[in-house]
Design an enzyme around this catalytic site. Structure first.
Site, PDB file in Angstrom:
ATOM      1  N   ILE A  91      54.911  62.645  40.109  1.00  0.00           N
ATOM      2  CA  ILE A  91      53.286  62.972  40.105  1.00  0.00           C
ATOM      3  C   ILE A  91      52.597  62.798  41.432  1.00  0.00           C
ATOM      4  O   ILE A  91      53.317  61.590  42.413  1.00  0.00           O
ATOM      5  CB  ILE A  91      52.397  61.223  38.987  1.00  0.00           C
ATOM      6  CG1 ILE A  91      53.458  61.741  37.132  1.00  0.00           C
ATOM      7  CG2 ILE A  91      51.577  61.768  38.642  1.00  0.00           C
ATOM      8  CD1 ILE A  91      52.945  62.342  37.097  1.00  0.00           C
TER       9      ILE A  91
ATOM     10  N   LYS B 146      63.815  50.990  35.809  1.00  0.00           N
ATOM     11  CA  LYS B 146      62.885  51.765  34.384  1.00  0.00           C
ATOM     12  C   LYS B 146      64.371  52.205  33.523  1.00  0.00           C
ATOM     13  O   LYS B 146      63.340  51.736  32.200  1.00  0.00           O
ATOM     14  CB  LYS B 146      62.584  53.553  35.343  1.00  0.00           C
ATOM     15  CG  LYS B 146      61.704  52.928  36.377  1.00  0.00           C
ATOM     16  CD  LYS B 146      60.390  52.410  35.933  1.00  0.00           C
ATOM     17  CE  LYS B 146      59.368  52.624  36.343  1.00  0.00           C
ATOM     18  NZ  LYS B 146      58.208  52.202  36.386  1.00  0.00           N
TER      19      LYS B 146
ATOM     20  N   ASP C 175      45.370  44.637  38.840  1.00  0.00           N
ATOM     21  CA  ASP C 175      46.462  44.438  40.211  1.00  0.00           C
ATOM     22  C   ASP C 175      46.619  43.155  41.345  1.00  0.00           C
ATOM     23  O   ASP C 175      46.464  42.329  41.613  1.00  0.00           O
ATOM     24  CB  ASP C 175      45.879  45.667  41.193  1.00  0.00           C
ATOM     25  CG  ASP C 175      46.218  46.784  41.726  1.00  0.00           C
ATOM     26  OD1 ASP C 175      47.958  46.051  42.411  1.00  0.00           O
ATOM     27  OD2 ASP C 175      47.082  47.363  41.420  1.00  0.00           O
TER      28      ASP C 175
ATOM     29  N   ASN D 278      52.288  49.042  33.929  1.00  0.00           N
ATOM     30  CA  ASN D 278      51.798  50.292  34.840  1.00  0.00           C
ATOM     31  C   ASN D 278      52.853  49.694  36.349  1.00  0.00           C
ATOM     32  O   ASN D 278      52.952  51.018  36.766  1.00  0.00           O
ATOM     33  CB  ASN D 278      50.766  50.911  35.189  1.00  0.00           C
ATOM     34  CG  ASN D 278      50.531  51.657  36.155  1.00  0.00           C
ATOM     35  OD1 ASN D 278      51.323  52.453  35.862  1.00  0.00           O
ATOM     36  ND2 ASN D 278      49.643  51.351  37.142  1.00  0.00           N
TER      37      ASN D 278
ATOM     38  N   TYR E 152      66.055  51.384  40.929  1.00  0.00           N
ATOM     39  CA  TYR E 152      65.006  51.723  40.532  1.00  0.00           C
ATOM     40  C   TYR E 152      65.417  52.516  39.733  1.00  0.00           C
ATOM     41  O   TYR E 152      65.062  52.454  38.001  1.00  0.00           O
ATOM     42  CB  TYR E 152      64.055  53.238  41.095  1.00  0.00           C
ATOM     43  CG  TYR E 152      62.886  53.399  40.267  1.00  0.00           C
ATOM     44  CD1 TYR E 152      61.496  52.722  40.772  1.00  0.00           C
ATOM     45  CD2 TYR E 152      62.491  54.746  39.672  1.00  0.00           C
ATOM     46  CE1 TYR E 152      60.623  53.152  39.932  1.00  0.00           C
ATOM     47  CE2 TYR E 152      61.823  55.584  39.594  1.00  0.00           C
ATOM     48  CZ  TYR E 152      60.459  54.556  39.673  1.00  0.00           C
ATOM     49  OH  TYR E 152      59.133  55.367  38.976  1.00  0.00           O
TER      50      TYR E 152
ATOM     51  N   THR F  93      50.742  60.246  43.723  1.00  0.00           N
ATOM     52  CA  THR F  93      50.027  59.171  44.055  1.00  0.00           C
ATOM     53  C   THR F  93      50.863  58.853  45.238  1.00  0.00           C
ATOM     54  O   THR F  93      51.275  59.594  45.400  1.00  0.00           O
ATOM     55  CB  THR F  93      50.624  58.515  42.676  1.00  0.00           C
ATOM     56  OG1 THR F  93      51.384  58.463  42.838  1.00  0.00           O
ATOM     57  CG2 THR F  93      49.918  58.977  41.401  1.00  0.00           C
TER      58      THR F  93
ATOM     59  N   ASP G 277      49.593  39.499  40.376  1.00  0.00           N
ATOM     60  CA  ASP G 277      50.908  39.979  40.158  1.00  0.00           C
ATOM     61  C   ASP G 277      52.131  39.534  39.283  1.00  0.00           C
ATOM     62  O   ASP G 277      52.289  39.013  38.364  1.00  0.00           O
ATOM     63  CB  ASP G 277      50.997  38.973  41.259  1.00  0.00           C
ATOM     64  CG  ASP G 277      52.454  39.174  41.682  1.00  0.00           C
ATOM     65  OD1 ASP G 277      53.505  39.918  41.215  1.00  0.00           O
ATOM     66  OD2 ASP G 277      52.471  38.532  42.852  1.00  0.00           O
ATOM     67  N   VAL G 278      52.552  40.784  38.691  1.00  0.00           N
ATOM     68  CA  VAL G 278      52.503  41.316  37.198  1.00  0.00           C
ATOM     69  C   VAL G 278      54.729  40.242  37.649  1.00  0.00           C
ATOM     70  O   VAL G 278      55.377  39.949  36.548  1.00  0.00           O
ATOM     71  CB  VAL G 278      53.314  42.215  36.776  1.00  0.00           C
ATOM     72  CG1 VAL G 278      52.484  43.303  36.362  1.00  0.00           C
ATOM     73  CG2 VAL G 278      54.098  42.964  37.763  1.00  0.00           C
TER      74      VAL G 278
HETATM   75  P1  NAD Z   1      50.932  53.511  43.014  1.00  0.00           P
HETATM   76  O1  NAD Z   1      51.532  52.940  44.062  1.00  0.00           O
HETATM   77  O2  NAD Z   1      49.978  54.454  43.579  1.00  0.00           O
HETATM   78  O3  NAD Z   1      50.436  51.992  42.371  1.00  0.00           O
HETATM   79  C1  NAD Z   1      51.355  51.501  41.567  1.00  0.00           C
HETATM   80  C2  NAD Z   1      50.270  50.559  41.467  1.00  0.00           C
HETATM   81  O4  NAD Z   1      51.004  49.168  41.317  1.00  0.00           O
HETATM   82  C3  NAD Z   1      49.533  49.542  43.090  1.00  0.00           C
HETATM   83  O5  NAD Z   1      48.299  49.681  42.529  1.00  0.00           O
HETATM   84  C4  NAD Z   1      50.140  48.519  42.836  1.00  0.00           C
HETATM   85  O6  NAD Z   1      49.789  47.760  44.376  1.00  0.00           O
HETATM   86  C5  NAD Z   1      50.279  47.860  41.947  1.00  0.00           C
HETATM   87  N1  NAD Z   1      51.286  46.877  41.902  1.00  0.00           N
HETATM   88  C6  NAD Z   1      52.559  46.660  43.182  1.00  0.00           C
HETATM   89  N2  NAD Z   1      52.933  45.455  42.729  1.00  0.00           N
HETATM   90  C7  NAD Z   1      52.504  44.797  41.620  1.00  0.00           C
HETATM   91  C8  NAD Z   1      52.548  43.266  41.807  1.00  0.00           C
HETATM   92  N3  NAD Z   1      53.910  43.145  42.015  1.00  0.00           N
HETATM   93  N4  NAD Z   1      51.633  43.413  40.346  1.00  0.00           N
HETATM   94  C9  NAD Z   1      50.906  44.219  40.189  1.00  0.00           C
HETATM   95  N5  NAD Z   1      50.457  44.726  40.733  1.00  0.00           N
HETATM   96  C10 NAD Z   1      51.479  45.846  41.441  1.00  0.00           C
HETATM   97  O7  NAD Z   1      52.097  54.491  41.769  1.00  0.00           O
HETATM   98  P2  NAD Z   1      52.134  55.424  40.875  1.00  0.00           P
HETATM   99  O8  NAD Z   1      52.832  56.180  41.111  1.00  0.00           O
HETATM  100  O9  NAD Z   1      50.701  54.947  39.926  1.00  0.00           O
HETATM  101  O10 NAD Z   1      52.711  53.977  39.793  1.00  0.00           O
HETATM  102  C11 NAD Z   1      52.611  53.628  38.817  1.00  0.00           C
HETATM  103  C12 NAD Z   1      53.753  53.583  37.433  1.00  0.00           C
HETATM  104  O11 NAD Z   1      54.507  54.629  37.371  1.00  0.00           O
HETATM  105  C13 NAD Z   1      54.763  52.942  38.384  1.00  0.00           C
HETATM  106  O12 NAD Z   1      55.862  51.776  37.567  1.00  0.00           O
HETATM  107  C14 NAD Z   1      55.646  54.369  38.565  1.00  0.00           C
HETATM  108  O13 NAD Z   1      57.537  53.525  38.670  1.00  0.00           O
HETATM  109  C15 NAD Z   1      56.120  54.524  37.442  1.00  0.00           C
HETATM  110  N6  NAD Z   1      55.946  55.774  37.570  1.00  0.00           N
HETATM  111  C16 NAD Z   1      55.418  56.652  39.056  1.00  0.00           C
HETATM  112  C17 NAD Z   1      55.888  58.477  39.302  1.00  0.00           C
HETATM  113  C18 NAD Z   1      55.085  59.113  40.203  1.00  0.00           C
HETATM  114  O14 NAD Z   1      56.040  60.161  40.886  1.00  0.00           O
HETATM  115  N7  NAD Z   1      54.012  58.557  41.120  1.00  0.00           N
HETATM  116  C19 NAD Z   1      56.894  58.812  38.424  1.00  0.00           C
HETATM  117  C20 NAD Z   1      58.328  58.015  37.235  1.00  0.00           C
HETATM  118  C21 NAD Z   1      57.000  56.702  37.060  1.00  0.00           C
END
Ligand code: NAD
Length: 239
Positions: free
Chosen positions: A179, A150, A36, A81, A146, A181, A54-55
């Site tokens: 979800i 996606k 992360d 992710n 987004y 989060t 950093d992705v």
């Molecule tokens: P979250 O914000 O809890 O976690 C995302 C993590 O990604 C964070 O820890 C953040 O620091 C990290 N991140 C952000 N930019 C980054 C970078 N440049 N390099 C490395 N890490 C980085 O979010 P989440 O809800 O757990 O989301 C995880 C994945 O699931 C995401 O791709 C999100 O789009 C996808 N998603 C989430 C939901 C939802 O409802 N929560 C729904 C559909 C898809």
């Protein structure tokens, strides 16, 4: 122990879905490298190795995958992710915000898959799991960048699945619905209520409900599964 002896790299592991995947995979016997750009909200389980990644950075990806292979000798599973969300509609979206979204949510997946394939091809095995979204295949108003990222991840996963099917590499996308989060906690309450209200199960999903789907795709139980979309959304897309 469904992931015994598997070497796994997770991005965006510090919170939410990535954290749940890290915890479940470690519990299931995998050696997990949790990456992360920030420290985890709670400490990772014992044995989990934390990495800075950093992705959006090509160099950081190379360094991280080299570190995994240097320490563990191989890479069996990559979970792309890490992600951000934004809700601007097309006509209010500035070029900088667009570029940032594409860099994290789309280019990050491209760079990750490219580095993983570099290691997995010689191994002739591997499973890549890309976290897309229900917004990767259906629309909500706004969130133009987004949706772009996606949707691309959905199709990039299918392309990579077909391109590397002869190399023993499987590539699938996961499509979470709403979800609970830190990402969704930070959103406007009325927006969250509207999405949950439009979900047939009438509740938010839990991060571990996504982690269990990823577990199937990471394990050898899914050995005949590639190029598919695993939707975990409380019935949202069935409507
Ligand atoms: P979250 O914000 O809890 O976690 C995302 C993590 O990604 C964070 O820890 C953040 O620091 C990290 N991140 C952000 N930019 C980054 C970078 N440049 N390099 C490395 N890490 C980085 O979010 P989440 O809800 O757990 O989301 C995880 C994945 O699931 C995401 O791709 C999100 O789009 C996808 N998603 C989430 C939901 C939802 O409802 N929560 C729904 C559909 C898809």
């Amino acid at each position: 122990m469904r992931l015994n002896n598997k070497i796994v790299l997770v991005t965006g592991a510090a919170s939410g879905i990535g954290y749940a995947i890290t915890e479940l995979f470690a519990e299931q016997g995998a050696t997990v490298f949790a990456s992360d750009i920030k420290a985890p909200l709670k400490p990772y389980a014992e044995g989990v190795e934390a990495l800075d990644l950093d992705v959006t950075s090509e160099a950081a990806w190379k360094e991280a995958v080299d570190a995994v292979v240097g320490k563990a000798g191989r890479l069996d599973v990559l979970i792309n992710n890490a992600g951000i969300i934004a809700y601007e509609p097309l006509d209010e979206l500035g070029i900088e915000a667009w570029n940032r979204m594409i860099a994290v949510d789309q280019t990050g997946v491209f760079l990750g898959m490219r580095e993983a394939v570099r290691v997995m091809r010689p191994q002739q095995s591997g499973s890549i799991i890309n976290i897309s979204s229900i917004w990767g295949s259906a629309a909500v108003g706004g969130a133009h960048s987004y949706h772009a990222a996606k949707g691309a991840v959905r199709n990039m996963s299918k392309n990579a699945a077909i391109t590397y099917v002869g190399d023993g590499i499987r590539v699938n996308s996961v499509h979470p619905g709403f979800i609970a989060t830190p990402l969704t906690d930070a959103q406007a309450a009325d927006l969250n209520e509207a999405t949950i209200g439009a979900t047939p199960m009438k509740r938010a999903g839990r991060p571990e409900e996504i982690a269990y789907g990823a577990l199937f795709l990471a394990s050898d139980e899914s050995s005949y599964v590639t190029g598919t979309e695993l939707v975990i959304d409380g019935g949202y897309l069935a409507q």
